[in-house]
Design a protein around this motif. Structure first.
Motif, PDB file in Angstrom:
ATOM      1  N   SER A  39      34.939  18.866  16.617  1.00 49.75           N
ATOM      2  CA  SER A  39      34.744  20.253  16.195  1.00 49.75           C
ATOM      3  C   SER A  39      33.886  21.006  17.198  1.00 49.75           C
ATOM      4  O   SER A  39      33.307  20.424  18.125  1.00 49.75           O
ATOM      5  CB  SER A  39      34.068  20.277  14.819  1.00 49.75           C
ATOM      6  OG  SER A  39      34.786  19.510  13.886  1.00 49.75           O
ATOM      7  N   PHE A  60      47.459  31.479   4.902  1.00 50.67           N
ATOM      8  CA  PHE A  60      47.309  30.562   6.029  1.00 50.67           C
ATOM      9  C   PHE A  60      48.445  30.678   7.045  1.00 50.67           C
ATOM     10  O   PHE A  60      48.645  29.789   7.872  1.00 50.67           O
ATOM     11  CB  PHE A  60      47.213  29.124   5.516  1.00 50.67           C
ATOM     12  CG  PHE A  60      46.060  28.910   4.579  1.00 50.67           C
ATOM     13  CD1 PHE A  60      44.758  29.133   4.993  1.00 50.67           C
ATOM     14  CD2 PHE A  60      46.278  28.525   3.263  1.00 50.67           C
ATOM     15  CE1 PHE A  60      43.688  28.961   4.131  1.00 50.67           C
ATOM     16  CE2 PHE A  60      45.220  28.342   2.394  1.00 50.67           C
ATOM     17  CZ  PHE A  60      43.919  28.561   2.822  1.00 50.67           C
ATOM     18  N   PRO A  73      44.149  24.813   6.600  1.00 52.83           N
ATOM     19  CA  PRO A  73      42.973  24.226   7.257  1.00 52.83           C
ATOM     20  C   PRO A  73      42.646  22.830   6.741  1.00 52.83           C
ATOM     21  O   PRO A  73      43.008  22.449   5.626  1.00 52.83           O
ATOM     22  CB  PRO A  73      41.843  25.198   6.894  1.00 52.83           C
ATOM     23  CG  PRO A  73      42.515  26.457   6.476  1.00 52.83           C
ATOM     24  CD  PRO A  73      43.819  26.049   5.884  1.00 52.83           C
ATOM     25  N   ASN A  74      41.953  22.060   7.584  1.00 55.88           N
ATOM     26  CA  ASN A  74      41.362  20.796   7.150  1.00 55.88           C
ATOM     27  C   ASN A  74      40.080  21.097   6.383  1.00 55.88           C
ATOM     28  O   ASN A  74      39.338  22.016   6.747  1.00 55.88           O
ATOM     29  CB  ASN A  74      41.042  19.913   8.352  1.00 55.88           C
ATOM     30  CG  ASN A  74      42.297  19.416   9.049  1.00 55.88           C
ATOM     31  OD1 ASN A  74      43.265  19.067   8.398  1.00 55.88           O
ATOM     32  ND2 ASN A  74      42.302  19.400  10.368  1.00 55.88           N
ATOM     33  N   MET A  86      33.051  27.921   6.625  1.00 54.09           N
ATOM     34  CA  MET A  86      34.285  28.063   7.381  1.00 54.09           C
ATOM     35  C   MET A  86      33.883  27.917   8.848  1.00 54.09           C
ATOM     36  O   MET A  86      33.443  28.860   9.480  1.00 54.09           O
ATOM     37  CB  MET A  86      34.931  29.424   7.106  1.00 54.09           C
ATOM     38  CG  MET A  86      36.444  29.439   7.220  1.00 54.09           C
ATOM     39  SD  MET A  86      37.105  28.960   8.824  1.00 54.09           S
ATOM     40  CE  MET A  86      36.561  30.313   9.844  1.00 54.09           C
ATOM     41  N   GLU A 137      38.419  28.529  12.947  1.00 48.18           N
ATOM     42  CA  GLU A 137      39.721  28.934  12.427  1.00 48.18           C
ATOM     43  C   GLU A 137      40.883  28.190  13.078  1.00 48.18           C
ATOM     44  O   GLU A 137      41.968  28.105  12.507  1.00 48.18           O
ATOM     45  CB  GLU A 137      39.921  30.449  12.564  1.00 48.18           C
ATOM     46  CG  GLU A 137      39.978  30.967  13.986  1.00 48.18           C
ATOM     47  CD  GLU A 137      38.610  31.147  14.633  1.00 48.18           C
ATOM     48  OE1 GLU A 137      38.562  31.604  15.787  1.00 48.18           O
ATOM     49  OE2 GLU A 137      37.594  30.824  13.977  1.00 48.18           O
ATOM     50  N   ILE A 138      40.696  27.664  14.281  1.00 46.32           N
ATOM     51  CA  ILE A 138      41.716  26.852  14.941  1.00 46.32           C
ATOM     52  C   ILE A 138      41.021  25.712  15.676  1.00 46.32           C
ATOM     53  O   ILE A 138      39.796  25.681  15.790  1.00 46.32           O
ATOM     54  CB  ILE A 138      42.574  27.664  15.948  1.00 46.32           C
ATOM     55  CG1 ILE A 138      41.691  28.276  17.042  1.00 46.32           C
ATOM     56  CG2 ILE A 138      43.409  28.707  15.254  1.00 46.32           C
ATOM     57  CD1 ILE A 138      42.472  28.950  18.152  1.00 46.32           C
ATOM     58  N   GLU A 139      41.823  24.787  16.188  1.00 47.74           N
ATOM     59  CA  GLU A 139      41.295  23.660  16.954  1.00 47.74           C
ATOM     60  C   GLU A 139      41.519  23.952  18.430  1.00 47.74           C
ATOM     61  O   GLU A 139      42.658  24.086  18.873  1.00 47.74           O
ATOM     62  CB  GLU A 139      42.031  22.383  16.545  1.00 47.74           C
ATOM     63  CG  GLU A 139      41.541  21.117  17.201  1.00 47.74           C
ATOM     64  CD  GLU A 139      42.342  19.923  16.727  1.00 47.74           C
ATOM     65  OE1 GLU A 139      43.179  19.417  17.508  1.00 47.74           O
ATOM     66  OE2 GLU A 139      42.145  19.499  15.574  1.00 47.74           O
ATOM     67  N   PRO A 180      45.173  23.495  12.784  1.00 51.04           N
ATOM     68  CA  PRO A 180      44.469  23.851  11.543  1.00 51.04           C
ATOM     69  C   PRO A 180      43.002  24.193  11.766  1.00 51.04           C
ATOM     70  O   PRO A 180      42.345  23.636  12.659  1.00 51.04           O
ATOM     71  CB  PRO A 180      44.602  22.583  10.690  1.00 51.04           C
ATOM     72  CG  PRO A 180      44.770  21.477  11.674  1.00 51.04           C
ATOM     73  CD  PRO A 180      45.522  22.060  12.842  1.00 51.04           C
ATOM     74  N   GLY A 181      42.504  25.112  10.953  1.00 50.95           N
ATOM     75  CA  GLY A 181      41.082  25.415  10.969  1.00 50.95           C
ATOM     76  C   GLY A 181      40.288  24.317  10.286  1.00 50.95           C
ATOM     77  O   GLY A 181      40.843  23.303   9.838  1.00 50.95           O
ATOM     78  N   ARG A 182      38.974  24.517  10.188  1.00 53.53           N
ATOM     79  CA  ARG A 182      38.103  23.511   9.574  1.00 53.53           C
ATOM     80  C   ARG A 182      37.110  24.173   8.634  1.00 53.53           C
ATOM     81  O   ARG A 182      36.406  25.097   9.008  1.00 53.53           O
ATOM     82  CB  ARG A 182      37.354  22.726  10.651  1.00 53.53           C
ATOM     83  CG  ARG A 182      38.320  21.846  11.420  1.00 53.53           C
ATOM     84  CD  ARG A 182      37.732  21.078  12.548  1.00 53.53           C
ATOM     85  NE  ARG A 182      38.811  20.449  13.298  1.00 53.53           N
ATOM     86  CZ  ARG A 182      38.645  19.709  14.379  1.00 53.53           C
ATOM     87  NH1 ARG A 182      37.446  19.484  14.846  1.00 53.53           N
ATOM     88  NH2 ARG A 182      39.689  19.185  14.998  1.00 53.53           N
ATOM     89  N   PHE A 190      38.093  32.692   6.507  1.00 47.79           N
ATOM     90  CA  PHE A 190      39.135  32.228   7.431  1.00 47.79           C
ATOM     91  C   PHE A 190      40.061  33.378   7.815  1.00 47.79           C
ATOM     92  O   PHE A 190      40.406  33.551   8.995  1.00 47.79           O
ATOM     93  CB  PHE A 190      39.943  31.105   6.764  1.00 47.79           C
ATOM     94  CG  PHE A 190      41.181  30.720   7.512  1.00 47.79           C
ATOM     95  CD1 PHE A 190      41.112  29.853   8.597  1.00 47.79           C
ATOM     96  CD2 PHE A 190      42.424  31.225   7.147  1.00 47.79           C
ATOM     97  CE1 PHE A 190      42.261  29.509   9.299  1.00 47.79           C
ATOM     98  CE2 PHE A 190      43.565  30.882   7.831  1.00 47.79           C
ATOM     99  CZ  PHE A 190      43.487  30.018   8.919  1.00 47.79           C
TER     100      PHE A 190
END
Length: 760
Positions: A437, A534, A558-559, A572, A575-577, A584-586, A608
């Motif tokens: 992350s 999403f 998201p995860n 949150m 928002e992206i990897e 997916p976001g986290r 998000f």
């Protein structure tokens, strides 16, 4: 033909295999096991015939004595037909064996049908009676997490009553009657086999569903941890023998439970007998003048959780393999922290202890986690430490320690649906299934290494090596994200300490426990209200079809990671990897959330949405010339005083909203979005017309909700604008599909999916 011999105890066919031969028992006995049902096959019975018909290994065959078998190659239903037509004696023996084994399976299914009903009432009634008896005899009742959430079996049983009767009654026919019907009738035999194929497949499938259900809830009655209803009732009986009248009240409950456990599917008979004999021995000892521990004492409460929690710190440190210095710092910090009358005190001594304990906790956590990843099984205390931050029973409180112990081995996320416990999350990073992350400075792992190289701390070769080093990725996550997020989700950074402590527990732990099912249900409720929550737009091009730069929508949920603390808020985090928009976001949540879960998750979704919009819009995220959720909302809040459509009272309400949010536009949006999902979707007015119009444009409700709201005048204008925009998009895509089809070409699935999405 020569027979094949198997010695007693030898496995002939495993339940995982589909046999390539059908074996007739020439001499001896064979034990067939399906689930927890055992039956015996003797001389002239056929082994593997049912598995062949079902085309799935389901029955385990073991030699119950020295066995001699005649084997006939038979790799499929066509080969079976040929075998039946070539030998009348073999054909009859096979169909007779099918009758016998089918009857066994149908009778077993009948037993399971009763058990799935009885086990639910047994668990709930026993627990209710146990709790009542505890109250009557002033004993603290122990709690089993999830016992109140048990639902009756909801699967479908496709077996018709006539099918059951058919096979059971044929199986009960005497050999002479059966032979008179089947013998030397290959057409009847093969037809019966073909008919049996479907019935056997159904009965095997439904029995497996019953197995899964019973195995899922039978641990409430008896499990390997010894923290179950059987232990509760037996302990209550032993510990109340000295109370007048208690023996005669509680012993019938023990007997009732014992009778059920002795025959119930899914119960390990060896483990049950061992526990039962131990209970009898203890009961006899106490009745003969021995002593039972005081059930309400602190020591008894801790020991009830398997007798292991008293030395939890030492167990954790031994498992970690920590050096002597770290062990000393960790142990001393826990002792000091436990002894403080106010663990939230801001005095230097308490502050320094919290700081030392926090630092040593994460050092120990790294060692424990890394060892647990490679372990085939992990002790319960280690699961408690990794997923809940538990380190000491006294620090956690006896009742809380009991509860944590009861759920530690069964508490799991659903990684395939993007919901993780923290242990599952960190393990997935180590295994390369997820990338690390962002750090608290919004720096991902790749950027971090590039920065290290630019500072001449590493060279290009080392950067390349580290990019593929899973140990280093795990280290980055645990040093740059895990501690920060753990503190953020706790909700009060100034008094944060990562160890589980009873002073942080305000509400009942069972009520604050966040499960994967709870999170999944709320996320799905949001998606069923705001269907585009999403989705993000990506470009699609197909030069052969003349499609260039078509925008299509892709849903990426998201995860969500459950952090090991008793906390107040979610986070949150990203928002992206990396920089890929289709990742997916986290989001992070405390494993025990003191606030309500649904509003917390909905606010994370709002956060998000805002951040994802900013990511897509880039530097123009608040530029009204490029319409977007963030630009419209910023314009609405910045110039609300000039909006002539707003009444003076509404302007005052907006001013109060901004003041409460400290002039943070995103915070106002998050609060408005919560009203949007929880209230406006049900027609309950909470938002002014300007905010409602923006949310209907960029966060539209599903068609079902819009259809209900269309009769409400508040939504007419916003719904008309949205429907006009949607219809234009649908019409354009419909024409595109028609054009491609008329040219005799196949329409890309992406375009068909987008057309379906535009109709929602």
């Amino acid at each position: 033909m020569p027979g094949k011999e198997y010695s007693e105890g030898k496995i002939i066919v495993s339940s995982n295999d589909i046999p390539a031969v059908i074996s007739l028992v020439a001499d001896g006995e064979v034990e067939g096991v399906f689930g927890s049902h055992t039956f015996t096959l003797g001389k002239s019975d056929a082994i593997g015939i049912c598995d062949l018909l079902v085309e799935k290994g389901s029955i385990n065959y073991t030699a119950a004595s020295n066995v001699n078998l005649y084997e006939y190659p038979c790799s499929g239903i066509e080969a079976l037909d040929a075998l039946i037509r070539s030998n009348a004696d073999i054909a009859y023996l096979m169909v007779s064996s099918v009758c016998n084994q089918a009857a066994e399976l149908f009778l077993y299914r009948e037993r399971l049908t009763r058990e799935v009903v009885n086990i639910v009432s047994l668990i709930k009634e026993t627990y209710a009676e146990y709790s009542q008896l505890c109250g009557e005899y002033s004993v603290q009742a122990k709690r089993l997490a999830g016992i109140n959430d048990i639902e009756p079996f909801s699967g479908e049983d496709p077996i018709q009553p006539w099918e059951h009767d058919l096979y059971v009654e044929i199986g009960a026919l005497d050999p002479a009657s059966r032979k008179a019907f089947f013998y030397d009738s290959p057409g009847i035999i093969f037809g019966f086999m073909q008919r049996s194929k479907n019935s056997l497949a159904k009965v095997v499938e439904v029995c497996e569903l019953y197995h899964e259900y019973i195995n899922g809830i039978s641990p409430f009655l008896l499990n390997d941890n010894g923290f179950d209803l059987f232990a509760f009732v037996c302990d209550l009986h032993i510990n109340t023998l000295n109370i007048e009248g208690a023996d005669s009240r509680i012993e019938p409950l023990v007997v009732q439970l014992s009778d059920a456990l002795s025959t119930l599917t899914g119960i390990n008979s060896k483990a049950y007998n061992s526990r039962l004999y131990a209970y009898w021995d203890k009961l006899e000892e106490v009745r003969s003048g021995g002593s039972a521990e005081e059930p309400s004492s602190e020591r008894s409460a801790i020991q009830s959780a398997g007798g292991m929690l008293a030395g939890a710190v030492e167990t954790i440190l031994e498992y970690a393999g920590a050096d002597e210095e770290l062990c000393e710092i960790f142990s001393n910090s826990i002792k000091a922290y436990t002894g403080f009358p106010d663990r939230n005190d801001s005095e230097d001594e308490v502050y320094d202890t919290r700081r030392a304990l926090t630092k040593s906790f994460y050092e120990v956590y790294k060692l424990v986690l890394r060892k647990s990843i490679d372990a085939t099984s992990v002790p319960t205390i280690i699961n408690m430490f990794l997923n809940f931050g538990f380190v000491d029973a006294e620090l956690a409180g006896a009742e809380n320690a009991d509860f944590l112990y009861s759920i530690a081995d069964t508490y799991k996320g659903v990684p395939e649906k993007g919901i993780f416990t923290v242990r599952e999350w960190l393990t997935s990073i180590y295994r390369g299934e997820r990338e690390p992350s962002l750090s608290e400075f919004d720096m991902d792992y790749q950027t971090f290494l590039r920065d290290q190289k630019n500072q001449k701390l590493i060279d290009a070769a080392e950067e390349k090596r580290l990019l593929a080093d899973q140990e280093e990725k795990l280290k980055y996550e645990m040093e740059n994200c895990f501690p920060v997020v753990n503190r953020v989700t706790f909700g009060n950074p100034t008094r944060f300490c990562p160890t589980f402590s009873d002073h942080n527990v305000v509400r009942d732990l069972e009520k604050t426990l966040v499960t994967a099912a709870d999170v999944e249900n709320i996320i799905n409720e949001v998606r069923n209200t705001d269907f585009s929550a999403f989705y993000r737009d990506i470009g699609f091009t197909d030069q052969k079809l003349g499609i260039t730069g078509e925008s299509i929508s892709l849903e990426v949920v998201p995860n969500i990671v459950l952090m090991p603390n008793v906390g107040l808020r979610g986070s949150m985090w990203q928002e992206i990897e990396g920089r890929i928009r289709t990742t997916p976001g986290r989001m992070f949540l405390p494993v025990f959330l003191e606030n309500e879960l649904a509003p917390t998750v909905i606010k994370l979704v709002a956060d998000f949405r805002w951040e994802m919009c900013k990511r897509v819009q880039g530097s123009r995220w608040n530029d009204m010339t490029d319409p977007s959720l963030t630009s419209y909302f910023c314009d609405y809040l910045q110039f609300y005083m000039n909006n002539r459509s707003l009444a003076m009272q509404t302007m005052n309400e907006i001013r109060n909203e901004l003041s409460a949010a400290r002039n943070n536009y995103k915070t106002v949006f998050v609060n408005n979005y919560l009203f949007w999902i929880q209230n406006e979707a049900k027609g309950m007015a909470r938002l002014n017309g300007a905010a409602l119009a923006i949310l209907m444009t960029f966060c539209p409700f599903t068609a079902e909700i819009r259809d209900v709201l269309k009769n409400n005048m508040r939504y007419n204008e916003a719904l008309t604008r949205y429907n006009t925009k949607r219809q234009r998009r649908t019409q354009r895509l419909t024409l595109l599909v028609k054009k491609i089809t008329q040219n005799g070409k196949k329409v890309p699935q992406e375009i068909l999916d987008e057309l379906e999405y535009s109709r929602r």
